[in-house]
Write a protein that holds these residues in place. Structure first.
Motif: not given
Length: 417
Positions: A48-52, A56-57, A268-269, A274-275
């Motif tokens: 999930f975090s890597t997808l963001i 997004y970034a 990126a932050f 969020v992750g």
């Protein structure tokens, strides 16, 4: 953008950081959390975090529960301070929300700059020594001693011998620049543990375990306590320093900086913040941007497609829960030692000839493994920095924020311990 190159880069990044799928359940399992649930949560929140980060970034960086952050969660907050893991999860939730606010309001830089550069450069190496100590302890290489506190464990048989074999195997693969050396080292050590009776094989593939035993298990009883404040600040410091160090360091080596800045840094932050917030709800320790992303960048990864590919790999890994949960502590010991080595590099940025900088940094660094506490290392490191520079006639280096922090930290030790 070369699609084939980006996909290969994403797979490379996954192979270099997939060890977290084995290490995290072992670390968090030590404090009573369900290892199967931890595996599932680790894979899902990493995906999930890597997808963001990918969508997004649009950067080629991967995220997962941070090494050091999980050790602080398990061995400082729960083991040393004596709190239940639900307290630690609550702290991660608060830290994640705070990270989102700081990122959105650009107060993040003010927090980072409040900590002296030498102390910031000592935190990573200190955590590295701490992680290595934990790995050697869990692997049976070192043991407790009533006379000397610690001593060499039994390394001619049992878990200690398997840990040494694993360290030699993994180190050799690393020296030979074998792709995925850490993951292959874990799997190889696990296989060697079968005839030694130290590996209990549970299968290769199957449905991932439920996260129900650890999801949304918060405890808000101690929210307004000094301990909670210290724990949240420590999570926040480690998380921010890890992330900014990785983003700037890897981007610099890859020539990705634009006018000296990491592109889409704020986004990126936000992926990290969020992750971490969502991860706490699923039962995870804080998320961090992994320096292992450098392996994918070295393969030519430059866009979000690299991170997207890594996220897909984490999704696929979910079906291999039985394999990863069969891995014994002795097989993860070598990785913890080697990751500890990786974290030593910031020492090079500390001016060892300037004792007003190097002495507080050394105190911060060495106290982490010796007190079995990351937070004590950071807090006493900052206190010593202010006191030594104040008495040494270097008041100009000190900021009002430093004075405030030191007063709070001293009060913590005086009234709480």
């Amino acid at each position: 953008m070369n699609v084939r190159t980006e996909i290969i880069a994403g797979i490379t990044t996954f192979l270099t950081m997939a060890y977290i799928l084995a290490v995290n359940p072992n670390i968090m399992g030590d404090i009573g959390m369900d290892k199967g649930a931890i595996f599932t949560t680790t894979a899902i929140i990493s995906m999930f975090s890597t997808l963001i980060m990918a969508l997004y970034a649009r950067l080629p960086f991967a995220l997962a529960p941070g090494m050091g952050l999980n050790a602080f969660f398990a061995y400082t907050v729960c083991t040393k301070m004596g709190y239940d893991w639900s307290f630690a999860l609550t702290a991660v939730l608060i830290e994640g929300v705070a990270f989102i606010i700081l990122t959105e309001t650009n107060l993040r830089d003010a927090i980072v700059n409040a900590i002296p550069a030498s102390i910031r450069n000592a935190i990573g190496p200190g955590i590295g020594l701490y992680i290595a100590f934990i790995g050697l302890k869990n692997g049976g290489v070192i043991a407790s001693s009533s006379a000397t506190f610690v001593t060499l464990g039994t390394i001619t048989s049992g878990p200690g011998l398997l840990s040494i074999i694993g360290l030699v195997l993994t180190g050799t693969l690393l020296i030979l620049n074998v792709r995925g050396a850490l993951l292959l080292g874990i799997l190889g050590t696990t296989l060697i543990g079968l005839p030694m009776g130290l590996t209990t094989f549970g299968g290769v593939a199957g449905l991932p375990p439920s996260i129900a035993p650890i999801a949304f298990k918060f405890d808000f009883t101690h929210v307004f306590t000094v301990d909670m404040l210290i724990v949240v600040l420590t999570f926040l410091f480690i998380d921010m320093f890890d992330t900014i160090g990785t983003l700037v360091g890897v981007s610099t080596k890859a020539g990705m900086l634009r006018n000296g800045q990491v592109p889409h840094l704020k986004r990126a932050f936000m992926a990290d913040a969020v992750g971490t917030t969502i991860g706490s709800m699923m039962g995870s320790s804080a998320i961090a941007t992994y320096v292992e992303s450098a392996s994918g960048v070295a393969q030519g990864g430059r866009s979000g497609l690299t991170a997207f590919t890594t996220a897909v790999c984490f999704a696929v890994a979910l079906i291999f829960a039985p394999l990863f949960l069969s891995i014994p502590g002795s097989a993860t010991c070598p990785v913890l030692v080697i990751v500890g080595l990786f974290m030593l590099s910031p020492i090079r940025d500390i001016d060892l000839d300037d004792y007003s900088e190097s002495l507080p940094a050394f105190i911060c660094l060495v106290l982490m493994p010796l007190t079995y506490s990351i937070s004590d290392g950071i807090l006493i490191g900052i206190i010593s920095y202010v006191v030594l520079n104040l008495l040494g006639g270097k008041r100009r280096k000190l900021t009002p924020t430093m004075y405030v922090l030191v007063v709070l930290f001293i009060l913590k030790y005086v009234f709480i311990g």
